[in-house]
Design an enzyme around this catalytic site. Structure first.
Site, PDB file in Angstrom:
ATOM      1  N   GLU A 176       0.819  -1.211  -0.065  1.00  0.00           N
ATOM      2  CA  GLU A 176      -0.024   0.000  -0.120  1.00  0.00           C
ATOM      3  C   GLU A 176       0.892   1.318   0.073  1.00  0.00           C
ATOM      4  O   GLU A 176       0.903   2.155   0.981  1.00  0.00           O
ATOM      5  CB  GLU A 176      -0.869  -0.072   1.232  1.00  0.00           C
ATOM      6  N   GLU A 214      -5.340  -8.372  -1.027  1.00  0.00           N
ATOM      7  CA  GLU A 214      -6.150  -8.140   0.129  1.00  0.00           C
ATOM      8  C   GLU A 214      -7.544  -7.744  -0.018  1.00  0.00           C
ATOM      9  O   GLU A 214      -7.951  -7.006  -0.996  1.00  0.00           O
ATOM     10  CB  GLU A 214      -5.651  -6.780   0.941  1.00  0.00           C
TER      11      GLU A 214
HETATM   12  C1  BG6 Z   1      -4.129  -3.225   4.854  1.00  0.00           C
HETATM   13  C2  BG6 Z   1      -3.006  -3.528   5.453  1.00  0.00           C
HETATM   14  O1  BG6 Z   1      -4.381  -1.699   4.691  1.00  0.00           O
HETATM   15  O2  BG6 Z   1      -5.245  -3.454   5.650  1.00  0.00           O
HETATM   16  C3  BG6 Z   1      -2.972  -4.507   6.445  1.00  0.00           C
HETATM   17  O3  BG6 Z   1      -2.158  -3.701   4.348  1.00  0.00           O
HETATM   18  C4  BG6 Z   1      -4.225  -4.380   7.429  1.00  0.00           C
HETATM   19  O4  BG6 Z   1      -1.746  -4.656   7.105  1.00  0.00           O
HETATM   20  C5  BG6 Z   1      -5.355  -4.481   6.596  1.00  0.00           C
HETATM   21  O5  BG6 Z   1      -4.272  -5.312   8.426  1.00  0.00           O
HETATM   22  C6  BG6 Z   1      -6.697  -4.421   7.366  1.00  0.00           C
HETATM   23  O6  BG6 Z   1      -6.657  -3.280   8.079  1.00  0.00           O
HETATM   24  P1  BG6 Z   1      -6.799  -3.381   9.802  1.00  0.00           P
HETATM   25  O7  BG6 Z   1      -6.679  -2.195  10.413  1.00  0.00           O
HETATM   26  O8  BG6 Z   1      -8.213  -3.943   9.935  1.00  0.00           O
HETATM   27  O9  BG6 Z   1      -5.905  -4.502  10.380  1.00  0.00           O
END
Ligand code: BG6
Length: 498
Positions: A184, A396
């Site tokens: 990201e 993701e």
């Molecule tokens: C993404 C990141 O932005 O979101 C991850 O690459 C992160 O590292 C994921 O864990 C989800 O965000 P959160 O805050 O719910 O863990």
């Protein structure tokens, strides 16, 4: 016949800081996320102010730092990989801890124990036919670059980082085919501590009031410096990334190396041209991170944007050539939610980790208020195809929820199945539309430490980990309902979504 290609890379995603633990074991050094402490089940900790950093150091023995524990993947990776294999994973996204290899970040040579740890993990994955997908920097910065420098704002980080990245290619190129440079990369301008180890008020001589909300109004001088500093840091990351992409192309032609950005899909609030223009402007800003990494130059539009917003950075001689020679092979992205913009941004509120939006009445939201929108993913995939004509890896996506292990030793997470079903279906539709999607690795396939909340209680996994926010629990793993569902999805190559 399946809509998904035969060799589609089904899997799941994690990061070293959020799973490994083993904080200082075998010589590992500390990184910037090791200094973020838990503040409560819904309190985000993505920003770091001077006073926070001083406190983290002064109270190291007593504050609660969940990233230092992770989910103990460092010791349990064999058990974890066996669970992924049971689901039929073809691909596992993980990252490497910079400070496990180069404990301070300044060493010329890596620590052999750290090097061997990742060989063992890759061997274990290949034993089950799982391709590692490795993020080189997933919010990783040796702490010395925060203490002695100004995080990624300082150009001094570049040579040390490039030495580390080239080492990764040299050492692991025969075991790792798919690489991503920075997780990201757009986060460095949105959340400068997380993405760049930048302490927001480092040079300010005034105290930021308690209760300050980073997404509220910043004092003008600080906002200007923040904008300049975070875009300077971004420029340094673009340069480091392009240098390693070029190096990988020359020395590891069997590998594919991609960028990684957080995709936002934005709707204008109304059909008014002013709202529509703002949605366009924000979309261009979001895409610009890919433009630089995939096309190899800053688009003219972006240079005007810098002027319009008084963003001033140092460009350095020869940077254009470096960017032009380091274009990525595929686009990768995280996608969680869509948002709405208006011509009056003051009306927008934070939803998600950093996105400011209005509530969309047509969408459902997660426990954390994130607006669930699979159709926006389909639309964006089509737009990315038109803009870059490159393969796309969705690395993701997923649903974070509060969950507890039931007496029957499982979690009935039908809401997660529903979320993933709709998103996988949207990806299938995008493939039918003609988008070349290589793979899908939903986030946190095993419960892990949340990035924004630095807690265990926000869970994404197919596998439940018995650990709480304070580090209590057995850390044993339990299969949730979604585990069996995803196994069927993979076995049917995305066709059996029931
Ligand atoms: C993404 C990141 O932005 O979101 C991850 O690459 C992160 O590292 C994921 O864990 C989800 O965000 P959160 O805050 O719910 O863990």
């Amino acid at each position: 016949m399946s809509r998904f290609p035969e060799n589609f890379l089904w899997g799941g995603a994690t990061s070293a800081a959020q799973i490994e633990g083993g904080r200082c074991e075998d010589g590992r050094g500390l990184g910037h996320l090791d200094y973020v402490w838990y503040r409560g089940p819904k309190i985000p900790c993505n920003f770091m102010l001077k006073r926070d950093f001083e406190r983290a150091k002064a109270e190291e023995a007593t504050l609660n730092f969940p990233n230092r524990r992770g989910i103990d993947f460092y010791h349990r990776y064999k058990e974890d990989i066996a669970l992924l294999a049971e689901m039929g994973f073809k691909s596992f996204r993980m990252s490497i801890s910079w400070t496990r290899l180069f404990p301070t970040g300044l060493e010329e040579k890596p620590d052999p124990k750290g090097v061997e740890f990742y060989h063992s993990v890759f061997r274990e994955l290949h034993k089950y036919g799982i391709e590692p997908l490795v993020t080189m920097i997933h919010y990783e910065l040796p702490i010395i670059f925060v203490e002695k420098y100004d995080g990624w704002v300082s150009p001094e980080v570049i040579p040390h980082c490039v030495r580390y990245l080239k080492f990764l290619i040299d050492e692991y190129k025969d075991e790792v085919k798919y690489w991503l440079t920075f997780n990201e990369i757009n986060m460095v301008t949105a959340v400068p501590w997380l993405g760049g180890g930048i302490i927001l008020d480092r040079y300010d001589d005034f105290e930021i009031p308690r209760g300050f909300r980073p997404f509220g109004q910043l004092p003008e001088a600080m906002a200007k410096r923040w904008n300049n500093a975070s875009h300077q840091a971004l420029h340094h990351q673009f340069i480091a990334s392009a240098m390693v992409v070029k190096y990988a192309h020359e020395t590891a032609p069997n590998c594919m190396i991609g960028n990684m950005f957080n995709l936002h899909h934005l709707y204008p609030e109304t059909p008014s041209p002013a709202d529509a223009y703002r949605a366009h402007e924000e979309t261009e800003y979001n895409m610009f991170f890919c433009d630089v990494m995939a096309k190899g130059y800053y688009p003219k539009w972006m240079l005007s944007y810098y002027k319009k917003h008084n963003i001033e950075i140092k460009w350095y001689d020869g940077y254009e050539k470096i960017l032009a020679e380091g274009k990525v092979d595929f686009i990768s992205l995280s996608y969680y939610l869509s948002s709405i913009v208006t011509a009056d941004p003051a009306r927008q509120e934070r939803i998600g980790n950093f996105i400011r939006t209005l509530h969309n009445p047509y969408l459902e939201t997660s426990d954390f208020g994130w607006q669930i929108d699979p159709t926006a993913l389909r639309i964006s995939l089509n737009e990315l195809r038109d803009r870059f004509n490159l393969p796309i890896y969705i690395v993701e996506n997923g649903l974070g929820a509060f969950e507890q292990l039931g007496e029957d030793k499982t979690v009935h997470d039908s809401y997660r199945i529903d979320y993933l079903r709709k998103h996988i279906n949207a990806i299938g539709e995008a493939i039918e539309d003609g988008v070349d999607v290589m793979g899908y690795t939903p986030w946190g396939c095993i419960d892990l430490v949340s990035c924004s909340l630095v807690s265990m209680s926000k869970r994404y996994g197919f596998v439940y980990v018995d650990a709480d926010d304070e580090g209590n629990g057995t850390y044993d793993r339990y299969r949730k309902d979604s585990f069996y569902w995803y196994k069927k999805v993979i076995a049917s190559n995305g066709e059996d979504l029931d």
